[in-house]
Design an enzyme around this catalytic site. Structure first.
Site, mmCIF file in Angstrom:
data_model
loop_
_atom_site.group_PDB
_atom_site.id
_atom_site.type_symbol
_atom_site.label_atom_id
_atom_site.label_comp_id
_atom_site.label_asym_id
_atom_site.label_seq_id
_atom_site.Cartn_x
_atom_site.Cartn_y
_atom_site.Cartn_z
ATOM 1 N N ASP A 203 -20.873 58.657 24.159
ATOM 2 C CA ASP A 203 -19.749 58.750 23.086
ATOM 3 C C ASP A 203 -20.261 59.164 21.278
ATOM 4 O O ASP A 203 -20.151 60.417 20.965
ATOM 5 C CB ASP A 203 -19.502 57.517 22.800
ATOM 6 C CG ASP A 203 -18.052 58.041 21.973
ATOM 7 O OD1 ASP A 203 -17.206 58.919 22.502
ATOM 8 O OD2 ASP A 203 -17.517 57.192 20.703
ATOM 9 N N LYS A 207 -20.876 62.712 19.764
ATOM 10 C CA LYS A 207 -20.032 63.090 17.864
ATOM 11 C C LYS A 207 -20.918 63.700 17.319
ATOM 12 O O LYS A 207 -20.998 64.930 16.524
ATOM 13 C CB LYS A 207 -19.659 61.776 17.990
ATOM 14 C CG LYS A 207 -18.540 61.537 18.334
ATOM 15 C CD LYS A 207 -18.232 60.021 17.626
ATOM 16 C CE LYS A 207 -16.786 59.121 18.574
ATOM 17 N NZ LYS A 207 -16.675 57.808 18.919
HETATM 18 N N1 HSE Z 1 -14.382 55.191 22.577
HETATM 19 C C1 HSE Z 1 -15.315 55.263 20.827
HETATM 20 C C2 HSE Z 1 -15.014 54.067 20.182
HETATM 21 C C3 HSE Z 1 -13.036 55.518 20.070
HETATM 22 O O1 HSE Z 1 -15.623 52.865 20.231
HETATM 23 O O2 HSE Z 1 -15.778 54.331 18.497
HETATM 24 C C4 HSE Z 1 -13.165 56.956 20.398
HETATM 25 O O3 HSE Z 1 -14.444 57.614 20.541
#
Ligand code: HSE
Length: 430
Positions: A203, A207
């Site tokens: 994730d 980003k």
């Molecule tokens: N799952 C992500 C986090 C939030 O824990 O920051 C959404 O991108």
């Protein structure tokens, strides 16, 4: 009076519900800020959420998001379904083909298809808004693309995943092991039932790929080989890091590095006195260094209904007000490919923790392996232990290239008294 901006929303989970509530609750403020109303004209989800019954009364319902993107009488389609390649992508492509702007919170889709989607949007004079895709409520895309438009961006580093930051914070404060802290994060709803994307750094890598594109004006490019998560961080390493004056954080880092660009996600030791070390629990932080502005520090909530809705609506307000910026800061035809540096090219300091058998010459052989690898030791200590137990040996190095560090670690791993694979964490001084 200008016509309202007509909005269709696909996906009525946590964020979708937040967007619909925000649009209702702040409707007067939004009308004043963009000179026209923002009107919800269609929604799509598998099931209508009972808690949104009042807000959704009379709003046309579509069972299929792609059909909605094609048929709804909307100026903008908001994609809050998630997933990199499936219905979310088809829905965004369909919306753009039908002349509708797109706003999305979907970092996975943008990391894989962002450049192609931007090209489609641009060729039709449409907006592709994605403020909510990076760091939730922190307005980092606008900060980079508009607020810092006069700067050559030199570096961005940040805490881009709240779940990991929460787990690491609990481990540090309470001495918990990773599994226990993860279980708590899942119980509290911070981590998904399948937490892989969060804890393996994926994730954050999505980003970071988006941030690197906006910062350096290149096509969005994932660099999976440069991604490590937090599964292997242990309570003992957090304790030793603290003793040495550091906190352990999962960071995304991208910076210019000669002709190449660093783009990497991994746990880091950061000095306790740096601002990022103080960012705890589910909070995110993004630090941007520009050549004129110097250092900008942004901290806020990286997830959750209200902060993410705040970012989605910021994009809607821009579209309603007629403000338009190139998706990744420059026109797609002007994006310059970003060539990422491999992790092996990193130059910096390292933390290493070993578990060894306490016997004559063990420290000498570890020091010898480091010397053979060309790695210079900065600090070195052996912790207290009971006779017969494995002994923790902790060291930090002076700046060295990662290839040399790896060579030294291979030598150390092969030493007889070294009883577990060495743990290595990169030190980032910032
Ligand atoms: N799952 C992500 C986090 C939030 O824990 O920051 C959404 O991108």
């Amino acid at each position: 009076m200008t016509e309202p901006l007509k909005v269709a929303v696909a996906g009525l989970g946590t964020v979708g519900g937040g967007v619909i509530r925000l649009l209702r609750q702040q409707s007067d403020l939004i009308r004043r800020r963009c000179g026209r109303a923002i009107e919800l004209v269609a929604v799509s989800a598998l099931e209508p959420p009972p808690d949104l019954a009042a807000e959704l009364a009379g709003v046309p319902w579509f069972g299929d998001a792609v059909t909605m993107a094609q048929d709804a009488a909307a100026d903008v389609v908001v994609e809050l379904i998630g997933g990199a390649h499936g219905v979310a992508l088809r829905m965004c492509e369909t919306a753009l083909e039908h002349g509708r702007h797109v706003v999305t919170a979907n970092k996975a889709m943008l990391a894989h298809h962002g450049t192609a989607l931007a090209e489609r949007a641009e060729s039709r004079g449409l907006s592709l808004g994605f403020e909510a895709a990076v760091a939730g409520g922190i307005p980092v895309i606008k900060a980079l693309r508009e607020g810092l438009a006069g700067n050559r961006i030199l570096e961005i580093h940040g805490i881009l995943n709240g779940t990991c930051n929460y787990i690491l914070s609990r481990m540090r404060r309470e001495g918990l092991e990773f599994e226990a802290a993860l279980a708590d994060a899942q119980r509290l709803g911070y981590a998904e039932a399948d937490p892989t994307f969060d804890i393996d750094g994926i994730d954050a890598a999505h980003k970071l790929a988006i941030l690197a594109s906006v910062a350096f004006g290149g096509p969005v490019r994932l660099v999976p080989d440069n991604v490590e998560g937090i599964r292997h961080v242990t309570a003992i390493d957090i304790k030793y890091a603290e003793q040495l004056g550091y906190r352990i954080k999962l960071l995304g880092i991208t910076r210019r590095s000669g002709a190449l660009f660093e783009q990497r996600v991994h746990p880091c030791l950061v000095p306790i006195e740096t601002p990022i070390a103080a960012v705890e629990d589910v909070f995110n932080a993004v630090i941007i260094v520009g050549d004129f502005v110097d250092r900008v520090v942004l901290v806020g909530r990286g997830a959750g209904a209200n902060p993410t809705a705040s970012a989605v609506v910021a994009d809607l307000v821009d579209i309603a007000a007629g403000r338009h910026a190139p998706t990744f800061g420059v026109a797609v035809a002007d994006l310059d490919p970003i060539e990422p540096a491999p992790l092996s090219a990193r130059v910096g300091a390292y933390y290493v923790r070993l578990m060894v058998r306490d016997e004559v010459g063990v420290l000498a052989s570890v020091a010898g392996a480091l010397a053979a690898g060309g790695v210079s030791i900065a600090q070195f200590f052996q912790d207290r232990h009971d006779p017969g137990e494995k002994v923790p040996v902790v060291l930090t190095t002076h700046a060295t290239d990662e290839a040399s560090m790896r060579r030294a670690l291979d030598l150390i791993t092969g030493l007889g008294p070294v009883m577990e694979p060495p743990r290595l964490i990169r030190i980032e001084p910032f």
